[in-house]
Structures are given as C-alpha cells and as structure tokens.
Design an enzyme around this catalytic site. Structure first.
Site, PDB file in Angstrom:
ATOM      1  N   ASP A   1      -7.033   1.548  -8.239  1.00 32.56           N
ATOM      2  CA  ASP A   1      -5.681   1.956  -7.858  1.00 32.56           C
ATOM      3  C   ASP A   1      -4.619   1.041  -8.498  1.00 32.56           C
ATOM      4  O   ASP A   1      -4.922  -0.115  -8.799  1.00 32.56           O
ATOM      5  CB  ASP A   1      -5.535   1.982  -6.326  1.00 32.56           C
ATOM      6  CG  ASP A   1      -5.855   0.655  -5.660  1.00 32.56           C
ATOM      7  OD1 ASP A   1      -6.912   0.081  -5.969  1.00 32.56           O
ATOM      8  OD2 ASP A   1      -5.056   0.208  -4.824  1.00 32.56           O
TER       9      ASP A   1
ATOM     10  N   HIS B   1      -3.499  -2.981  -8.339  1.00 32.86           N
ATOM     11  CA  HIS B   1      -4.713  -3.579  -7.773  1.00 32.86           C
ATOM     12  C   HIS B   1      -5.791  -3.729  -8.846  1.00 32.86           C
ATOM     13  O   HIS B   1      -6.509  -4.736  -8.890  1.00 32.86           O
ATOM     14  CB  HIS B   1      -5.205  -2.682  -6.631  1.00 32.86           C
ATOM     15  CG  HIS B   1      -6.270  -3.295  -5.784  1.00 32.86           C
ATOM     16  ND1 HIS B   1      -6.844  -2.623  -4.721  1.00 32.86           N
ATOM     17  CD2 HIS B   1      -6.879  -4.497  -5.814  1.00 32.86           C
ATOM     18  CE1 HIS B   1      -7.749  -3.391  -4.160  1.00 32.86           C
ATOM     19  NE2 HIS B   1      -7.800  -4.532  -4.798  1.00 32.86           N
TER      20      HIS B   1
ATOM     21  N   GLU C   1       0.844  -1.193   0.000  1.00 33.72           N
ATOM     22  CA  GLU C   1       0.000   0.000   0.000  1.00 33.72           C
ATOM     23  C   GLU C   1       0.883   1.248   0.000  1.00 33.72           C
ATOM     24  O   GLU C   1       1.901   1.307   0.699  1.00 33.72           O
ATOM     25  CB  GLU C   1      -0.901   0.033   1.234  1.00 33.72           C
ATOM     26  CG  GLU C   1      -2.045  -0.962   1.212  1.00 33.72           C
ATOM     27  CD  GLU C   1      -3.260  -0.448   0.456  1.00 33.72           C
ATOM     28  OE1 GLU C   1      -3.175   0.627  -0.162  1.00 33.72           O
ATOM     29  OE2 GLU C   1      -4.297  -1.138   0.511  1.00 33.72           O
TER      30      GLU C   1
END
Length: 513
Positions: free
Chosen positions: A343, A333, A291
C-alpha cells in the site's frame, strides 16, 4: 411483512439450520445469472425483515459491494457485508448461528454473506427492542447500524451517519461483475437515541479538525526514540470503522496515528503524535502513520474529499514538525525500509496528493484569503493567514478585531470572546471548530439547494469545511459534492437530511454545531 417473516419476529435467536435449509437457503442455492447481488439483497431483506436499501447502504459503506473473492480485510472481515472473525468481534460466527450457513459460504459466497449481514442487523434490532412497525421505519434502524460498526461512541455514530448519508444521497454503484445496485435518495431523520458524533466526539489536541478515539495501549508505545522526520501513507484494506475497531483491539498489536474516511475525508486520530504507533516496522519511531479507508485494488475509494482532507493533515504535520514536503519524506508503506506491504498501491495518485500538500495544485491555496482546506485552532499568540481571515470575518460582523495583520493580539482576543458570548459559545477566546463554523456561516440565511451559485454558497462551503473537519471546495457552485456534504452535516446534527440548506441548517451552523 411477508407471512414467513412475521412468524419469526420474536424467535430470531432460535432459528435452526433445519428450518433455514427448508426455507431461505434453498432459494439462495439456485443459480442466478441475471442480477445475483441485487436479488441477494432482496431475499435477505425479506428473510430477516431488514430494509433492502439499508442493507445495500451498509454493504456499500463496508466494501463498495466487493467481496474480494473471500479474502479477509485487515480486521478479519469477509464478503460484501464485512462479517468479522477476530478475537474481539465475531459477526461471522453470529451470522452462521442465525442462518445455518457454513462459515466457508459466509466468507466467499455473496448471497450467503448478504443473508448473514441481514441476520446480524436483525439480531441487533431485536436486542434494541425494535418491533415490526419500527422495522418498517428506516430511521429507527440507526442504533442497530451503529452496533454493526463494531465500535462504540462517536466512532460508531460516524459510521451510522455515513450509512444514512448514502441513504439520503442515493447510490448508483457497480459490483466487480458489473451489476448495477441502486438506492433512491430520500430525506432521512435517523432516531439516534442520544448517539451522536458531534456531541460525543472529543477533538484531537494534535490536530483539532480530527476526532480523538484512542487505540488500545497494547497497540502502540508511549513516547519516541527518534525525531519525527517522515509521514507514511497507508491504505486500510478495510473500512474506516473496521480499522478503528481493530486498532482498539488489544490483540491486534497494530495502529496508526490517523485514519481518514473515504466518503467525506473525516479524520480520526488514534495515537498521539508524541507516541509510537505500530504501523511501519523500522520506520515506526521516526514517522507518523496515516491510514486511508479502502482497498489498494479499487481506486473508487480514493475520493476527492479524502485526498484533500489527508493532504491538509499532512501539510499541517509537516509544518509542525519541520518535515520537508517532498517524496523523500512523505512515503508509502511500501517504501518504508524493511516492510513487505504494497500500500497505498498503484491507484494512489501521488502527483495530485503532493500538489495538494504543497499548495501547488487546485484547492491547495487560500485563493480569497478566507477559504482553506482545513481550519485550525487559533488563540492568543497565533499568527498567519488564518488569523488574518479570522480578523476580517470578525470586523465584518461588527466585532473590532483591529487591523487584519495576521497577529492574534489582545484586540482580536477581545473580539473573539465577544462573538462567542453573543452566539452561545464558550467565551474562552480560543477559535476552534465550533467558533470557526459559527463565524464562517454568519450572515443572511437564504435557502440554498443544488444548482445555486454565488458568495452565499462559498460561505456555506467554508462553514461545512470547519464543521465536518473535511474539505468542501469553496468554489461557489452548489454541486453534488456540496450536496453530499450538506446531507452529511444534517445527518450528524440530527436534522432532516434533504440536502437543502434552509432555516434549520443555517441555524445549526450559525450556532457552531
């Protein structure tokens, strides 16, 4: 302190909607077509006796001053100040109770949201016992800022360190409407009261440059049902601290293996590589998830430090698990089968990222044999270019490591142990972040500041890379990026964050702090 604020120093929790409607809220209701966000910070600072620059730095760290038109972050946070409404954290509701503002206004109206953020910060300050004199001291607010993060321990310290780095560096930011918000940089020495990222943090065993902050066990599965064969790149749609907090919340049922901070590329691991994080649906069992702090519609979050640090992590994971360094195996993603996410979005620079991962772009190689995008743990039996660099550095400092052949044998182990013992480090023969920092910074201690150039600056930049766990380009030029890294290091080590590398900063580096 303004008279109105002075009358409320002990009764913040008893503020009523009636009193606020008769005072602060009427002012906020007036149309402001000149500098609405700037005025909102000033009004909120006055209303709750919170330093205006601190409010602006917190807002910038949370959202880059973008309220995203009232849409929530991944963690259920709203507005410029990221007031949160999720099962574990309720700063949105707390702000409503303290200000009398409706929840709808706190979600979507920037002035109300900033007022709410100030009220929450002031509430934390009151619980910590900050009096009027303390509230005038910017450095006294550090524990309150750490609580605002919604996390605890080293992750909260990392959050507060970032805010104080913004204060030290200064800010010159634009809101989505083009309004300029500035904060003048100044030396800071936050009163941390024992809360430090450097001392409290536990390094990751999978990737030692990362901090280990575990996700809640409800948000991932032990073990794997498939071989790791890909890496999935995500964007948090929220802040670094907010994402860490969300992954620690047992009701979220989401997580990622790693979270990368925008400002300096700091990495936190939350799920072990060997376990299955819940981040990409059908790809969970066979992938590692990374992330990145930010929002997909705002490219300013995707900093050079973030790209370099994340690419170094991805390259290391690919090497460790035999993952090909190509776009078929390093995916977004949005590219994972069965996913409906978008994303990392259109502003993620895949070409640049892959060049850094593969070492074909600037900064991807070792160049002088000593400069790396990350310094990984070395021990007996290790081989490769970082062992060669280690041997060179030890020999230069008078510790006989043998030939610089890239093989960590008995002579190198003995030299490492001797160096560690001489510098007050654990003499275990393992070269982790502390030993790398001490060894890379060893030598003379000239005063360095922005504008300096040369080999001493390169030595500083390498040491900062090891100490911070994020890449500081060792180009020998002390520019704004290096100055920011110095302030970040100084803040996290409780030094005066003036961006000048003097005796105290060199001493901390050479002690492996």
């Amino acid at each position: 302190m303004p008279p109105r604020a002075a009358a409320r120093t002990t009764l913040l929790a008893t503020l009523t909607a009636t009193v606020l409607a008769a005072t602060g809220n009427l002012a906020l209701a007036a149309a402001d077509t000149g500098h609405p966000t700037g005025r909102a910070f000033e009004r909120a600072a006055e209303e709750f006796d919170v330093p205006r620059d601190l409010l602006a730095a917190v807002g910038y760290g949370e959202t880059r001053l973008d309220g995203h038109e009232g849409h929530p972050s991944q963690a259920g946070g709203y507005g410029v100040m990221h007031l949160v409404d999720n099962p574990a954290h309720h700063t949105l509701e707390r702000a409503a109770a303290l200000t009398g503002e409706p929840l709808a206004a706190l979600r979507s109206d920037t002035a109300a949201n900033i007022l709410g953020g100030a009220a929450v910060l002031r509430g934390y300050a009151d619980k910590l016992g900050l009096d009027a004199r303390d509230r005038d001291d910017l450095d006294a607010w550090y524990p309150a800022v750490a609580r605002y993060s919604g996390t605890k321990g080293p992750a909260a310290a990392l959050y507060a360190d970032t805010v104080y780095t913004f204060l030290a560096d200064g800010l010159d930011a634009l809101t989505p409407d083009g309004e300029r918000i500035t904060v003048t940089g100044r030396p800071v020495s936050p009163r941390k009261e024992g809360l430090t990222a450097a001392d409290a943090g536990v390094p990751s065993t999978d990737y030692p440059a990362a901090l280990w902050v575990p996700a809640d066990p409800n948000n991932y599965a032990d073990g794997r049902t498939a071989k790791i064969d890909k890496i999935v790149v995500h964007v948090t749609q929220g802040s670094y601290a907010g994402s860490i907090s969300w992954f620690q919340d047992p009701v979220s049922e989401v997580s990622a293996h790693y979270v990368v901070r925008s400002s300096d590329g700091r990495i936190t691991q939350m799920v072990r590589d060997a376990d299955t994080a819940y981040h990409a649906r059908s790809a969970n069992a066979s992938s590692l998830g990374i992330e990145h702090e930010g929002f997909i519609d705002d490219p300013t979050w995707f900093t050079d430090a973030m790209y370099r640090s994340s690419a170094a992590l991805t390259a290391s994971l690919c090497d460790r698990y035999g993952i090909p360094k190509d776009r078929a195996h390093i995916i977004g993603h949005s590219e994972a089968p069965g996913n409906d996410h978008t994303d990392p979005g259109p502003y993620w620079d895949w070409n640049r990222y892959m060049e850094l991962v593969t070492g074909t772009g600037t900064g991807g190689g070792t160049r002088d044999g000593l400069s790396f995008t990350t310094y990984t743990t070395q021990r007996s039996g290790s081989t490769g270019p970082q062992v060669t660099a280690l041997q060179r550095l030890l020999n230069e400092q008078g510790y006989a490591a043998g030939a610089a052949d890239g093989s960590f044998g008995p002579a190198t182990a003995g030299a490492v142990t001797s160096f560690q013992a001489a510098h007050g480090l654990d003499a275990d023969g393992v070269v982790g972040a502390r030993t790398w920092t001490a060894l890379l910074s060893a030598g003379t201690t000239p005063v360095l500041a922005e504008g300096a150039t040369g080999e001493d600056v390169k030595r500083l930049q390498r040491a900062l890379t090891a100490a911070l766990g994020s890449t500081v380009d060792a180009d020998g030029g002390f520019g704004p990026a290096t100055a920011s890294a110095v302030r970040s290091y100084q803040t996290s080590r409780e030094l005066t964050a003036d961006g000048i590398v003097g005796t105290a900063t060199w001493a901390a580096l050479q002690a492996g702090r």
